[in-house]
Design a protein around this motif. Sequence first.
Motif, short mmCIF file in Angstrom:
data_model
loop_
_atom_site.label_atom_id
_atom_site.label_comp_id
_atom_site.label_asym_id
_atom_site.label_seq_id
_atom_site.Cartn_x
_atom_site.Cartn_y
_atom_site.Cartn_z
N PHE A 1 15.23 -2.23 -10.83
CA PHE A 1 14.88 -3.19 -10.04
C PHE A 1 15.84 -3.40 -8.73
O PHE A 1 15.70 -3.40 -7.42
CB PHE A 1 14.87 -4.57 -10.46
CG PHE A 1 14.41 -5.60 -9.74
CD1 PHE A 1 13.13 -5.73 -9.12
CD2 PHE A 1 15.37 -6.59 -9.17
CE1 PHE A 1 12.72 -6.76 -8.24
CE2 PHE A 1 14.80 -7.76 -8.32
CZ PHE A 1 13.97 -7.72 -7.98
N THR B 1 14.42 -0.83 -0.47
CA THR B 1 13.54 -1.24 0.06
C THR B 1 13.84 -2.60 0.92
O THR B 1 13.32 -2.71 2.13
CB THR B 1 11.90 -1.77 -0.81
OG1 THR B 1 12.63 -2.74 -1.62
CG2 THR B 1 11.69 -0.52 -1.33
N LYS B 2 14.81 -3.49 0.42
CA LYS B 2 15.16 -4.52 1.27
C LYS B 2 16.33 -4.11 2.11
O LYS B 2 16.42 -5.08 3.18
CB LYS B 2 15.18 -5.78 0.23
CG LYS B 2 14.07 -5.95 -0.35
CD LYS B 2 12.70 -6.43 0.24
CE LYS B 2 11.48 -6.45 -0.55
NZ LYS B 2 10.39 -7.00 0.09
N THR C 1 1.53 6.24 -3.04
CA THR C 1 2.88 5.91 -2.41
C THR C 1 3.56 7.25 -2.34
O THR C 1 4.18 7.66 -1.41
CB THR C 1 3.52 4.90 -3.08
OG1 THR C 1 2.82 3.65 -2.77
CG2 THR C 1 4.96 4.56 -2.21
N ASN D 1 0.84 -1.89 -0.46
CA ASN D 1 2.21 -2.25 -0.53
C ASN D 1 3.28 -1.18 -1.11
O ASN D 1 3.45 -1.26 -2.07
CB ASN D 1 2.48 -3.81 -1.00
CG ASN D 1 3.64 -4.18 -0.88
OD1 ASN D 1 4.82 -3.59 -0.54
ND2 ASN D 1 3.93 -5.55 -0.84
N ASP E 1 6.45 -0.72 -0.39
CA ASP E 1 7.78 -1.09 -0.94
C ASP E 1 7.55 -1.68 -2.45
O ASP E 1 8.78 -1.34 -3.35
CB ASP E 1 8.27 -2.10 -0.05
CG ASP E 1 8.89 -1.76 1.16
OD1 ASP E 1 9.14 -0.28 1.26
OD2 ASP E 1 8.85 -2.38 2.32
N ARG E 2 6.61 -2.47 -2.77
CA ARG E 2 6.33 -3.07 -4.02
C ARG E 2 6.19 -1.82 -4.99
O ARG E 2 6.86 -1.92 -6.23
CB ARG E 2 5.16 -3.91 -3.98
CG ARG E 2 4.97 -4.53 -5.27
CD ARG E 2 3.53 -5.30 -5.35
NE ARG E 2 2.62 -4.32 -5.36
CZ ARG E 2 1.28 -4.22 -5.35
NH1 ARG E 2 0.68 -5.51 -5.50
NH2 ARG E 2 0.46 -3.19 -5.37
N ASN E 3 5.46 -0.71 -4.54
CA ASN E 3 5.19 0.12 -5.81
C ASN E 3 6.34 1.05 -5.87
O ASN E 3 6.61 1.52 -6.99
CB ASN E 3 4.10 1.04 -4.85
CG ASN E 3 2.69 0.36 -5.23
OD1 ASN E 3 2.59 -0.62 -5.72
ND2 ASN E 3 1.92 0.99 -4.38
N VAL F 1 9.50 -0.16 -6.00
CA VAL F 1 10.31 -0.99 -6.93
C VAL F 1 9.47 -0.90 -8.38
O VAL F 1 10.57 -0.62 -9.33
CB VAL F 1 10.37 -2.45 -6.39
CG1 VAL F 1 10.98 -3.46 -7.50
CG2 VAL F 1 11.15 -2.49 -5.04
N ILE F 2 8.42 -1.08 -8.34
CA ILE F 2 7.89 -0.78 -9.87
C ILE F 2 8.11 0.42 -10.38
O ILE F 2 8.23 0.58 -11.50
CB ILE F 2 6.30 -1.10 -9.64
CG1 ILE F 2 5.98 -2.78 -9.26
CG2 ILE F 2 5.48 -1.07 -10.92
CD1 ILE F 2 4.68 -3.10 -9.00
#
Length: 302
Positions: free
Chosen positions: A76, A83-84, A163, A176, A178-180, A182-183
């Motif tokens: 994470f 991503t952030k 992705t 999404n 960015d979310r993918n 991270v996951i």
Amino acid sequence: MASFLAALPGAAAQGIIWGIMAIGVYITFRVLDVADLSVDGSMGTGGAIMVLCMSSGLNVWVSMLVAFCAGCIAGFATGIFHTKFGIPAILAGILTQLSLYSINLRILGGKANQPLSARNYKIIFSLGSIPQSLLFGALFVAVLIALLYWFFGTELGHGIRATGNNEAMARANGINTDRNKVIGLVLSNGIVALSGAALTQFQGFADVNMGRGAIVIGLAAVIIGEVIFGKIFKNFALRLLAVAIGGILYYVVITLVLRLGLNANDLKLFTALVVAIFLGVPYWKNKVAAKRVKNTGGAANA
């Protein structure tokens, strides 16, 4: 040859454990198309957490679950950096890996290594019980592949695969990305930490440097599995199985070359060469195929 055959079951047991780690590497390297170097740190984190939990009185299953969660947190962190904060994935992984060295050292109580003896704790992987280690290793791989096959068949799993396959197209379709990412990183590092917990049990100790070079071994297992079984195993679950088998084959080869007299100090050099050769095989095959097509086309035109 007799000594090699005698060492073969132990090599297979250790190879299965590294095969679990290679499955985690496969998720980032092949599914997400991301070079994640944080696995070198998260593997050590899994081992350190394993020792901490077992010495605190937790049973082996809960300890492995906590190790998995610790690896997920490491993934994470890498995902957030990437991503952030806009940090390239390879640099984000290096930052996490660097941070985890100090964290792992703290978990181990400031010591470079801590023992986890099978005589003092009830563990499921042990160098002193190879058949049990092989059995539990095979069961772990089977359950892990089944769970991942189910997960990547869901809508979220397909989104992660999309992705990695084409991020721009996935984003254009409302995914999404960015979310993918991270996951995917969370899942990958969780599996790697689980492998680190299993390896700590098997070798009887956790070391702050136990994950150093893990990414290279993981890549070796992935590439070996793909080169040998790529044309046979087309299904996603079978590809994951090929990666696990690649880990076993890698350790069998390592055991063989050590028995033939390779200096153990040259092991990482040998591993790097193996990875380089297997990574080059698809490139060479494509060049040969392109040259053959070119020659065939030239002959047809003539």
